[in-house]
Design an enzyme around this catalytic site. Structure first.
Site, PDB file in Angstrom:
ATOM      1  N   ASP A  84       0.821  -1.213   0.000  1.00  0.00           N
ATOM      2  CA  ASP A  84       0.000   0.000   0.000  1.00  0.00           C
ATOM      3  C   ASP A  84       0.850   1.255   0.000  1.00  0.00           C
ATOM      4  O   ASP A  84       2.037   1.236   0.353  1.00  0.00           O
ATOM      5  CB  ASP A  84      -0.958   0.007   1.188  1.00  0.00           C
ATOM      6  N   GLU A 179       0.142  -1.137   5.645  1.00  0.00           N
ATOM      7  CA  GLU A 179       1.191  -0.692   6.569  1.00  0.00           C
ATOM      8  C   GLU A 179       1.045   0.783   6.881  1.00  0.00           C
ATOM      9  O   GLU A 179       1.286   1.220   8.015  1.00  0.00           O
ATOM     10  CB  GLU A 179       2.566  -0.974   5.961  1.00  0.00           C
TER      11      GLU A 179
END
Length: 414
Positions: A84, A179
């Site tokens: 991400d 994350e």
């Protein structure tokens, strides 16, 4: 140096929008993260990674690079990066370009000439004169955080699988979602991953080696005021919004991220909203030192207690929640992870740089779950914004670091 082109992989990965979103309450937080997960799953299978598994529910991808013959019993070492990207600047329609042999001058990013990557604003650029730099078009972030790490791990994997001259033990790789919103390890399957030790590849400047991060807490105050018409308010009104500001004034002025660096902790006011009747303020509280971290939390509560004595019990309600802890406590018993990384860097003429992380990392959470996990550099800079860039030469050297660690641990006795 690997013959597999890490840059080709990186340029493909950054074009896939994978921004996470901390407001959805789902895992993964955005379905578009699956787009990169599926690509990596297919690519890992195509290059010969073993035991490839794609967690289609929670968006994790795992794989194994089998040990070279004779090294099957070497320690199992893992490498992890997150898929991400930050939601602070758009990650949609990323258009990367390479500035070849950067000359030290301003780089005009946007077509209208208004967005400029300048060494006047980012002095670190001067260190890249003569290098090739990957930049954005000034409308999005680049995504080097952490698609640089993803590309470097995938390049390492393909190199080890195609070059039989490089002997190594069993290597585990994994790619995680979310994350950036602190949920990257929420559904990480340690058993499936199988490594005894690991590295996240999620840092910045070449040579950075991070094994210390903030202790972190979230603090929220809710102020219960009393609204009275201002024409008749004397000795009756309790203005909740003003009490929020008064609360903030009780915290140390210079323990603020605007005035801190390195291992200096802080209180950071992230959001405030309210009226006369009711107001809330949200903070993040950070410190590398556990004792100072606890002192900050006690001071936070003490400020509320002072205001409750002044304005009446129940005026200020406090909520405190620990988020994560300093990984160094879990790394110290396994300092071979740090020492070996430094040795590999030095063998490649890279100067190791010990950097205390002024934030968190998947590695911190994993370390507390039983997987000691320092963080390695990627060669990316200016994360989370449209001025983000990455060095081609540094990214290639990071691949060499990963390959060096794979070779070191084949002979390492633990």
């Amino acid at each position: 140096m690997s013959n597999i082109d890490v840059i080709e992989k990186f340029l493909r990965y950054v074009k896939i929008d994978t921004q996470s979103d901390d407001t959805t309450g789902t895992s993964p937080s955005t379905m578009k993260q699956h787009d990169l997960a599926k690509l990596l799953f297919d690519e890992m299978n195509s290059i010969g990674v073993s035991d490839v598994f794609y967690d289609k529910e929670h968006c994790y991808v795992y794989g194994v690079i089998p040990a070279s013959k004779g090294f099957e019993n070497a320690p199992k070492i893992g490498f992890i990066s997150h898929m991400d990207t930050s939601d602070e600047v758009s990650g949609k329609d990323v258009r990367p370009r390479i500035v070849e042999k950067y000359d030290g001058h301003d780089i005009v990013l946007s077509s209208d000439g208004k967005t400029v990557l300048s060494p006047n604003d980012f002095p670190e650029l001067k260190n890249h004169v003569g290098e090739d730099i990957i930049v954005t078009d000034g409308t999005t972030l680049l995504g080097a955080d952490d698609k640089a790490g993803v590309a470097e791990i995938m390049t390492m994997a393909e190199t080890l699988l195609t070059d039989e001259s490089i002997s190594h033990g069993p290597i585990m790789i994994a790619f995680t979602p979310d994350e950036e919103i602190g949920a990257g390890t929420a559904f990480f399957d340690l058993g499936r991953f199988g490594a005894k030790y690991a590295y996240t590849v999620d840092g910045g400047k070449l040579g950075e080696l991070e094994y210390e991060n903030f202790n972190a807490a979230e603090g929220v105050i809710k102020v219960n005021g009393r609204s009275v018409h201002p024409g008749d308010a004397k000795n009756k009104m309790i203005n909740a919004s003003l009490i929020c500001y008064e609360f903030h004034s009780l915290l140390p002025v210079f323990q603020n991220p605007m005035y801190t660096e390195k291992r200096e902790g802080f209180f950071h006011l992230t959001e405030i909203e309210g009226s006369t009747e009711s107001a809330t303020a949200s903070y993040i509280i950070r410190d590398h030192d556990e004792a100072l971290f606890n002192e900050k939390k006690e001071l936070f509560k003490a400020a509320a207690e002072f205001l409750n004595k002044k304005y009446g019990e129940g005026t200020v309600e406090v909520s405190l929640r620990d988020q994560y802890y300093n990984m160094i406590e879990k790394i110290r018993p396994h300092m071979h992870l740090v020492d070996n990384a430094k040795k590999v860097m030095e063998s490649l003429d890279i100067v190791p740089i010990d950097v205390p992380i002024r934030g968190g990392t998947d590695g911190a959470s994993l370390s507390y779950k039983g997987l000691p996990c320092p963080n390695l550099c990627t060669g990316g800079y200016n994360y989370h914004g449209k001025y983000e860039y990455a060095s081609v030469q540094e990214m290639r050297k990071v691949v060499d670091i990963l390959l060096g660690l794979a070779k070191v641990y084949k002979d390492f006795k633990i």
